[in-house]
Design an enzyme around this catalytic site. Structure first.
Site, short mmCIF file in Angstrom:
data_model
loop_
_atom_site.label_atom_id
_atom_site.label_comp_id
_atom_site.label_asym_id
_atom_site.label_seq_id
_atom_site.Cartn_x
_atom_site.Cartn_y
_atom_site.Cartn_z
N LYS A 279 -42.96 -35.58 -12.60
CA LYS A 279 -43.28 -34.82 -11.38
C LYS A 279 -44.05 -33.54 -11.74
O LYS A 279 -44.08 -33.14 -12.90
CB LYS A 279 -42.00 -34.46 -10.62
C1 LIG Z 1 -39.31 -39.32 -7.73
C2 LIG Z 1 -38.97 -39.74 -6.36
C3 LIG Z 1 -37.65 -39.67 -5.86
C4 LIG Z 1 -36.45 -39.18 -6.66
O1 LIG Z 1 -36.42 -39.53 -7.95
P1 LIG Z 1 -35.30 -39.10 -9.02
O2 LIG Z 1 -35.75 -39.88 -10.20
O3 LIG Z 1 -33.99 -39.53 -8.50
O4 LIG Z 1 -35.36 -37.63 -9.22
C5 LIG Z 1 -37.44 -40.02 -4.54
N1 LIG Z 1 -38.43 -40.42 -3.75
C6 LIG Z 1 -39.70 -40.50 -4.18
C7 LIG Z 1 -40.76 -40.91 -3.21
C8 LIG Z 1 -40.01 -40.19 -5.50
O5 LIG Z 1 -41.27 -40.29 -5.94
#
Ligand SMILES: *Cc1c(COP(=O)(O)O)cnc(C)c1O
Length: 371
Positions: free
Chosen positions: A181
């Site tokens: 991210k």
């Molecule tokens: C990254 C993401 C999440 C959450 O991801 P985690 O790996 O649990 O932190 C949720 N929704 C979307 C659309 C994502 O891209």
């Protein structure tokens, strides 16, 4: 991989901040948690922020704390990360998948109302790939039908719609900090909300159902261990200090890709501008043009990987996953056709112009091979 799909950007400041926490005796529920929550609340411009150990935990707490449960329905895209739909199913509520529009690959607001039934309780508004949804259209529908809006802003920290931050529109919103991210804490997530009672319940739910007035062995309701450590929070605080630099760097990389690839007729590039919005670049996903199929995409992907270039399909539709067999008959023509031709290219803060050119060159050779 010679050029990885994604790569975190950690500086000495982050390493020092993490090390400093390790020299204290507070590794959880300490001052860094509070500092990270305040920093995030103030960045998004929301009164309350609740940090958790993942974006998925954050989405689950939103569904749970809003009282969405058995047989309730929640509108959600199928073209997204599976956590958005799983968070609904954890509470035995039902995801109702709605198709996307082909330009931004976000939920198509024009298709939402046809999916609303008397059981619908919420819209899971996912800002896909950091491109904000047309939030005013979503809010108008939610108001008309008395629905909650949960913003899944896990891919969109810093994105703006008509001058307002992604995450500042819904009843609650969630950000995520996995290493791919824009901002990372290793693992982590953050819920923001304007509702003090909701924030208070979420804080209890992340900590085994303990409220502020309780002692450590008193639990008002069934909760979870969704706590995030001081180590992760220290990393997040430092990353957040650099967020404007991070977001502009990512925008430059996206623009460099655009220049590199815009003359390739076989490719549909992601929109570089969306009217009224600021994109927070999460991934760089191109699509093969409409006359290609998943077979071509997979062949191109294997070729790039054999050349040492990290790439992936983004996303496989949720309603076609084995864990969603019950939803298999849902017909989502745009989701199905677009997702068959998507290809995420290497994308991270420190991707160089030379690497971008190399990806471009490999893409051109790979495409010649498809004819
Ligand atoms: C990254 C993401 C999440 C959450 O991801 P985690 O790996 O649990 O932190 C949720 N929704 C979307 C659309 C994502 O891209």
């Amino acid at each position: 991989m010679k050029i990885p799909l994604s790569q975190p950007d950690i500086t000495e400041a982050e390493i020092e901040a993490v090390t400093a926490v390790l020299r204290t005796s507070r590794l959880s529920l300490g001052p860094k948690l509070e500092e990270f929550e305040h920093a995030m609340a103030s960045y998004v411009g929301m009164p309350h922020a609740v940090a958790v150990n993942s974006g998925t935990s954050g989405l689950h707490l939103c569904v749970r704390a809003l009282g969405i449960g058995d047989e309730d329905e929640v509108i959600v895209p199928s073209f997204t990360f599976i956590a958005a739909a799983n968070a609904i199913r954890y509470e035995r509520a039902r995801p109702v998948f709605v198709d996307i529009e082909p330009h931004t690959l976000n939920l198509d607001p024009e298709k939402i109302e046809a999916a609303i039934t008397p059981r619908t309780r919420a819209i899971m508004a996912v800002h896909s790939f950091g491109v904000p949804l047309p939030i005013d259209a979503i809010l108008a529908i939610a108001k008309r039908h008395d629905l909650f809006v949960i913003e899944d802003a896990c891919e969109a920290v810093g994105a703006e719609y008509k001058g307002c931050q992604a995450g500042s529109f819904g009843h609650a919103a969630v950000f995520a900090f996995y290493p791919n991210k824009q901002v990372t804490t290793g693992e982590g997530g953050m819920i923001v909300t304007g509702d003090v009672a909701l924030a208070c319940r979420m804080r209890a739910l992340r900590n085994q159902g303990r409220y502020d007035s309780d002692d450590w062995f008193q639990h008002q309701e069934i909760g979870y261990n969704y706590r995030i450590s001081e180590i992760n929070c220290a990393l997040g605080i430092e990353q957040l200090k650099r967020i404007s630099e991070i977001l502009s760097r990512r925008e430059e990389v996206a623009k460099a890709y655009h220049r590199e690839l815009e003359d390739i007729r076989e490719l549909i590039l992601p929109p570089i501008h969306v009217a009224g919005s600021r994109i927070s670049w999460f991934v760089y996903v191109v699509r093969l043009a409409g006359n290609f199929t998943a077979h071509h995409r997979d062949k191109l992907m294997s070729y790039l990987q054999s050349e040492g270039i990290g790439c992936a399909r983004y996303f496989a539709p949720i309603h076609l996953q084995p864990s969603y067999a019950e939803w298999r008959e849902t017909h989502l023509p745009v989701t199905e056709s677009e997702s068959a031709r998507t290809l995420a290219l290497p994308f991270f803060n420190r991707l160089s112009q030379a690497q971008i050119s190399e990806v471009g060159k490999a893409l051109r050779s790979g495409l010649r091979m498809l004819d």
